[in-house]
Enzyme design. Structure first.
Site, mmCIF file in Angstrom:
data_model
loop_
_atom_site.group_PDB
_atom_site.id
_atom_site.type_symbol
_atom_site.label_atom_id
_atom_site.label_comp_id
_atom_site.label_asym_id
_atom_site.label_seq_id
_atom_site.Cartn_x
_atom_site.Cartn_y
_atom_site.Cartn_z
ATOM 1 N N GLU A 184 0.821 -1.228 0.000
ATOM 2 C CA GLU A 184 0.000 0.000 0.000
ATOM 3 C C GLU A 184 0.847 1.268 0.000
ATOM 4 O O GLU A 184 0.514 2.237 0.681
ATOM 5 C CB GLU A 184 -0.931 0.027 1.229
ATOM 6 C CG GLU A 184 -2.062 -0.982 1.171
ATOM 7 C CD GLU A 184 -3.161 -0.554 0.218
ATOM 8 O OE1 GLU A 184 -3.663 0.572 0.347
ATOM 9 O OE2 GLU A 184 -3.513 -1.355 -0.659
ATOM 10 N N LYS B 126 0.211 -7.831 -13.621
ATOM 11 C CA LYS B 126 0.120 -7.900 -12.159
ATOM 12 C C LYS B 126 -0.118 -9.385 -11.907
ATOM 13 O O LYS B 126 -1.262 -9.816 -11.650
ATOM 14 C CB LYS B 126 -1.052 -7.020 -11.675
ATOM 15 C CG LYS B 126 -1.440 -7.237 -10.222
ATOM 16 C CD LYS B 126 -0.518 -6.552 -9.256
ATOM 17 C CE LYS B 126 -0.786 -7.001 -7.835
ATOM 18 N NZ LYS B 126 0.049 -6.301 -6.854
ATOM 19 N N SER C 73 -3.738 -10.564 -4.424
ATOM 20 C CA SER C 73 -4.600 -11.102 -3.359
ATOM 21 C C SER C 73 -5.627 -10.020 -3.017
ATOM 22 O O SER C 73 -5.505 -8.869 -3.435
ATOM 23 C CB SER C 73 -3.784 -11.528 -2.143
ATOM 24 O OG SER C 73 -2.995 -10.483 -1.682
ATOM 25 N N ASP D 97 -6.003 -3.747 -8.475
ATOM 26 C CA ASP D 97 -4.792 -3.358 -9.225
ATOM 27 C C ASP D 97 -4.949 -3.738 -10.693
ATOM 28 O O ASP D 97 -4.602 -2.963 -11.592
ATOM 29 C CB ASP D 97 -3.560 -4.078 -8.659
ATOM 30 C CG ASP D 97 -3.203 -3.607 -7.266
ATOM 31 O OD1 ASP D 97 -3.957 -2.790 -6.701
ATOM 32 O OD2 ASP D 97 -2.160 -4.051 -6.742
ATOM 33 N N GLU E 181 4.136 -5.415 -12.068
ATOM 34 C CA GLU E 181 3.936 -4.998 -10.678
ATOM 35 C C GLU E 181 4.035 -6.239 -9.805
ATOM 36 O O GLU E 181 3.332 -7.237 -10.031
ATOM 37 C CB GLU E 181 2.567 -4.311 -10.466
ATOM 38 C CG GLU E 181 2.415 -3.916 -8.991
ATOM 39 C CD GLU E 181 1.077 -3.282 -8.601
ATOM 40 O OE1 GLU E 181 0.373 -2.719 -9.453
ATOM 41 O OE2 GLU E 181 0.752 -3.366 -7.393
ATOM 42 N N GLY E 182 4.890 -6.179 -8.790
ATOM 43 C CA GLY E 182 5.033 -7.300 -7.856
ATOM 44 C C GLY E 182 3.809 -7.393 -6.971
ATOM 45 O O GLY E 182 2.700 -7.004 -7.356
HETATM 46 N N1 LIG Z 1 1.987 9.919 -4.548
HETATM 47 C C1 LIG Z 1 0.721 9.581 -4.274
HETATM 48 N N2 LIG Z 1 -0.247 10.532 -4.333
HETATM 49 C C2 LIG Z 1 -1.538 10.219 -4.059
HETATM 50 N N3 LIG Z 1 -1.974 8.991 -3.746
HETATM 51 C C3 LIG Z 1 -1.063 8.000 -3.677
HETATM 52 C C4 LIG Z 1 0.325 8.237 -3.942
HETATM 53 N N4 LIG Z 1 0.981 7.060 -3.792
HETATM 54 C C5 LIG Z 1 0.054 6.151 -3.455
HETATM 55 N N5 LIG Z 1 -1.176 6.704 -3.388
HETATM 56 C C6 LIG Z 1 -2.446 6.061 -3.006
HETATM 57 O O1 LIG Z 1 -2.189 5.180 -1.924
HETATM 58 C C7 LIG Z 1 -2.970 4.006 -2.054
HETATM 59 C C8 LIG Z 1 -2.046 2.801 -2.114
HETATM 60 O O2 LIG Z 1 -1.292 2.893 -3.313
HETATM 61 P P1 LIG Z 1 -1.143 1.654 -4.303
HETATM 62 O O3 LIG Z 1 -0.482 2.155 -5.543
HETATM 63 O O4 LIG Z 1 -2.435 0.927 -4.467
HETATM 64 O O5 LIG Z 1 -0.124 0.771 -3.430
HETATM 65 P P2 LIG Z 1 0.464 -0.681 -3.704
HETATM 66 O O6 LIG Z 1 0.201 -1.011 -5.132
HETATM 67 O O7 LIG Z 1 1.930 -0.571 -3.400
HETATM 68 O O8 LIG Z 1 -0.204 -1.589 -2.722
HETATM 69 C C9 LIG Z 1 -3.811 4.163 -3.305
HETATM 70 O O9 LIG Z 1 -5.070 4.680 -2.963
HETATM 71 C C10 LIG Z 1 -3.008 5.181 -4.125
HETATM 72 O O10 LIG Z 1 -3.798 5.902 -5.021
HETATM 73 MG MG LIG Z 2 -0.796 -2.581 -6.001
#
Ligand SMILES: Nc1ncnc2c1ncn2[C@@H]1O[C@H](COP(=O)(O)OP(=O)(O)O)[C@@H](O)[C@H]1O
Ligand SMILES: [Mg+2]
Length: 231
Positions: A18, A43, A47, A58, A123-124
Site C-alpha cells: 500500500e 500484475k 490477493s 490493481d 507490478e510485484g
Molecule cells: N503519490 C501519491 N499521491 C496520491 N496517492 C497516492 C500516492 N501514492 C500512493 N497513493 C495512493 O495510496 C494508495 C495505495 O497505493 P497503491 O499504488 O495501491 O499501493 P500498492 O500497489 O503498493 O499496494 C492508493 O489509494 C493510491 O492511489
Molecule cells: Mg498494487
C-alpha cells in the site's frame, strides 16, 4: 529508418504494501503511451481480489491505464494468480487450498518478456520479501528475471529503516535498484526532501525520484523519459 526500441522490463516492487506500486505502474503506463511507446503490463499475483468488483483492483486499474476493456479474458491475461483473501500470497493461496508454483510464475513472466516488443512493466505483490510459497519471496522472483528494479517507498516516520533494509538486501544480491521512487505518504510524513537526503547520505544512492502526493502526469513523463534514456 528508426531503430527498433530496446526492449525493457521494469519490475515495480516496494518496501511494504500500500505504498504506491499500482500508482507508479499506472502513471508510467500512461506516460510511456503518451511518449508513443508500446507498453504492456502485468500484475501476475494479486490477493484481495473480488471477481464481482474487479474495477478498483490493481488489475482493473492497470487495464484502465492500458485502455483495455475489463473482461474475464483480459483479467486472466495479466493476473493469472488471483486470490480472494487480503493476505500475503502464500496465505491467500492456502486459504483456497492452492499454491503458487514459483517456476510457472517465472516462466509466465519470461514468456511475456519474450513477447513484449518494447516496454513491459511487472507490478510485484506486497513488499520486497513477502512470501509467495513456503520457500520463495518476491525477492527470489525478481532475482530470477532480467528486469530493472523500481523500488517504491513512503516517507512516513519509520520508512528510512525499511528503505535502507531493502536497498541493502538488493545490493547483497548484486541487484541494485534502477530507481528508488519515494511516494509521499499521507500521514506522518517526514517529507520527501529529508527522506531523500538521508537515504543518499547513508546509502550513496543517487537515483532517487520524489513523487509528491497526487503528482501531475509531468512527473511520470520525466521518470518515463529518464528510464528510456538514462543520463
Ligand atoms: N503519490 C501519491 N499521491 C496520491 N496517492 C497516492 C500516492 N501514492 C500512493 N497513493 C495512493 O495510496 C494508495 C495505495 O497505493 P497503491 O499504488 O495501491 O499501493 P500498492 O500497489 O503498493 O499496494 C492508493 O489509494 C493510491 O492511489
Ligand atoms: Mg498494487
Amino acid at each position: 529508418m528508426t531503430p527498433a526500441p530496446a526492449k525493457k522490463t521494469l519490475f515495480v516492487t516496494a518496501t511494504g504494501t500500500e505504498l504506491g506500486k499500482t500508482y507508479v505502474t499506472c502513471g508510467l503506463i500512461r506516460a510511456f503511451r503518451e511518449l508513443g511507446r508500446d507498453v504492456q503490463a502485468l500484475k501476475p499475483v494479486i490477493s484481495g481480489f473480488s471477481p464481482e468488483q474487479p474495477d478498483n483492483s490493481d488489475t482493473g486499474q492497470i487495464l484502465r491505464a492500458l485502455e483495455q476493456p475489463l473482461t474475464p479474458d483480459t483479467i486472466d491475461a495479466i493476473s493469472p494468480w488471483r486470490f480472494a483473501a487480503p493476505l500475503s500470497p502464500d496465505m491467500a493461496a492456502e486459504e483456497e487450498s492452492r499454491r503458487i508454483d514459483f517456476d510457472t510464475l517465472v516462466d509466465f513472466c519470461r514468456a511475456r518478456q519474450q513477447q513484449a516488443e518494447d516496454i513491459l512493466i511487472i507490478e510485484g505483490v506486497g513488499g520486497l520479501m513477502v512470501p509467495l510459497d513456503d520457500r520463495h519471496t518476491v525477492l527470489d522472483w525478481i532475482l530470477a528475471l532480467d528486469a530493472e528494479i523500481l523500488l517504491v517507498a513512503g516517507t512516513y516516520l519509520g520508512s528510512l529503516s525499511h528503505i535502507l533494509t531493502a536497498l541493502s538486501v538488493l545490493n547483497h544480491h548484486q541487484r541494485p535498484v534502477g530507481r528508488l521512487i519515494l511516494s509521499e505518504s499521507a500521514e506522518n510524513s517526514v517529507g520527501l526532501a529529508r527522506t531523500a537526503a538521508t537515504v543518499t547520505k547513508i546509502s550513496q544512492l543517487k537515483s532517487i525520484v520524489s513523487l509528491e502526493r497526487f503528482s501531475t502526469p509531468d512527473c511520470f513523463s520525466g521518470l518515463a523519459r529518464s528510464l528510456i534514456h538514462p543520463a
